[in-house]
Design a protein around this motif. Structure first.
Motif, PDB file in Angstrom:
ATOM      1  N   GLY A   1       0.834  -1.194   0.000  1.00 13.09           N
ATOM      2  CA  GLY A   1       0.000   0.000   0.000  1.00 13.09           C
ATOM      3  C   GLY A   1       0.866   1.240   0.000  1.00 13.09           C
ATOM      4  O   GLY A   1       2.076   1.171   0.238  1.00 13.09           O
ATOM      5  N   PRO A   2       0.259   2.394  -0.247  1.00 12.91           N
ATOM      6  CA  PRO A   2       1.020   3.651  -0.300  1.00 12.91           C
ATOM      7  C   PRO A   2       1.754   3.909   1.014  1.00 12.91           C
ATOM      8  O   PRO A   2       1.228   3.657   2.096  1.00 12.91           O
ATOM      9  CB  PRO A   2      -0.060   4.714  -0.524  1.00 12.91           C
ATOM     10  N   GLY A   3       2.979   4.394   0.890  1.00 11.29           N
ATOM     11  CA  GLY A   3       3.751   4.770   2.065  1.00 11.29           C
ATOM     12  C   GLY A   3       4.322   3.618   2.868  1.00 11.29           C
ATOM     13  O   GLY A   3       4.861   3.823   3.945  1.00 11.29           O
TER      14      GLY A   3
ATOM     15  N   TYR B   1      11.054   1.352  -2.925  1.00 10.72           N
ATOM     16  CA  TYR B   1      12.388   0.775  -2.734  1.00 10.72           C
ATOM     17  C   TYR B   1      13.182   1.545  -1.683  1.00 10.72           C
ATOM     18  O   TYR B   1      13.959   0.950  -0.942  1.00 10.72           O
ATOM     19  CB  TYR B   1      13.143   0.683  -4.061  1.00 10.72           C
ATOM     20  N   ASP B   2      13.021   2.858  -1.617  1.00 14.36           N
ATOM     21  CA  ASP B   2      13.740   3.626  -0.596  1.00 14.36           C
ATOM     22  C   ASP B   2      13.316   3.197   0.806  1.00 14.36           C
ATOM     23  O   ASP B   2      14.166   2.952   1.666  1.00 14.36           O
ATOM     24  CB  ASP B   2      13.504   5.127  -0.786  1.00 14.36           C
ATOM     25  N   ARG B   3      12.027   3.080   1.051  1.00 12.55           N
ATOM     26  CA  ARG B   3      11.540   2.626   2.368  1.00 12.55           C
ATOM     27  C   ARG B   3      12.004   1.199   2.655  1.00 12.55           C
ATOM     28  O   ARG B   3      12.401   0.872   3.772  1.00 12.55           O
ATOM     29  CB  ARG B   3      10.016   2.708   2.432  1.00 12.55           C
TER      30      ARG B   3
END
Length: 184
Positions: A75-77, A133-135
């Motif tokens: 999901g987003p975020g 990918y950053d998260r």
């Protein structure tokens, strides 16, 4: 120009560069990626199911001796999770049209093959803008060593990717032209 506008403009140019490179084919990129992965042994690997004109890692993923997963958007975020993939396993449509394994068998990768639109010599990548990918890299790196390998066409290199504090650099970038090991 705002950072959002800079990234949008960079994405437009990167899509065009990748499309042109894709028409030429991957050249030696699969062999180079296979050599890099051979040095990683059987550590859990995450690749991706290519969409649009992304360079295809599937042949190399299929030869990996350890567990292999592909990303699943939660999901987003939120960071990605990875479900075990094997050649020929049943797949279903996931978010953004990427296929995901029908059976949800999670793995935690220590090596990631990361898709992208563009990259620079510093090891930063430009993705589609969701920050997945950053998260994910931030989360995985907090729990132990991880090798993030960008996989792209050499034509996707740009002088400088516009970045923000949350952007995670790659450890290596593999293209048909060779291996880029960004300086730390």
């Amino acid at each position: 120009m705002s950072l959002t506008e800079q990234k949008a403009e960079a994405r437009r140019a990167a899509f065009a560069a990748r499309k042109a490179a894709n028409a030429e084919g991957p050249g030696r990129a699969p062999e180079i990626l296979a050599e890099v992965l051979a040095g990683c042994g059987s550590a859990p690997l995450a690749g991706y199911m290519p969409i649009r004109t992304e360079i295809d890692p599937l042949p190399v993923m299929a030869r990996h001796t350890g567990p292999v997963g592909v990303p699943v958007i939660q999901g987003p975020g939120r960071p990605l999770v990875f479900h075990r993939w094997t050649p020929g396993c049943a797949m279903v449509a996931g978010e953004f049209g990427a296929l995901i394994p029908e059976a949800a068998d999670p793995i935690v990768p220590r090596i990631l093959i990361v898709p992208m639109l563009a990259f620079d010599q510093r090891g930063y990548r430009l993705g589609y803008g969701g920050g997945f990918y950053d998260r994910t890299l931030e989360m995985l790196r907090a729990s132990g060593p991880v090798i993030a390998i960008g996989y792209a066409y050499a034509a996707q290199e740009v002088a400088e990717v516009p970045i923000e504090p949350t952007d995670q650099p790659l450890d290596l970038i593999v293209t048909e032209a060779g291996i880029l090991a960004p300086a730390p």
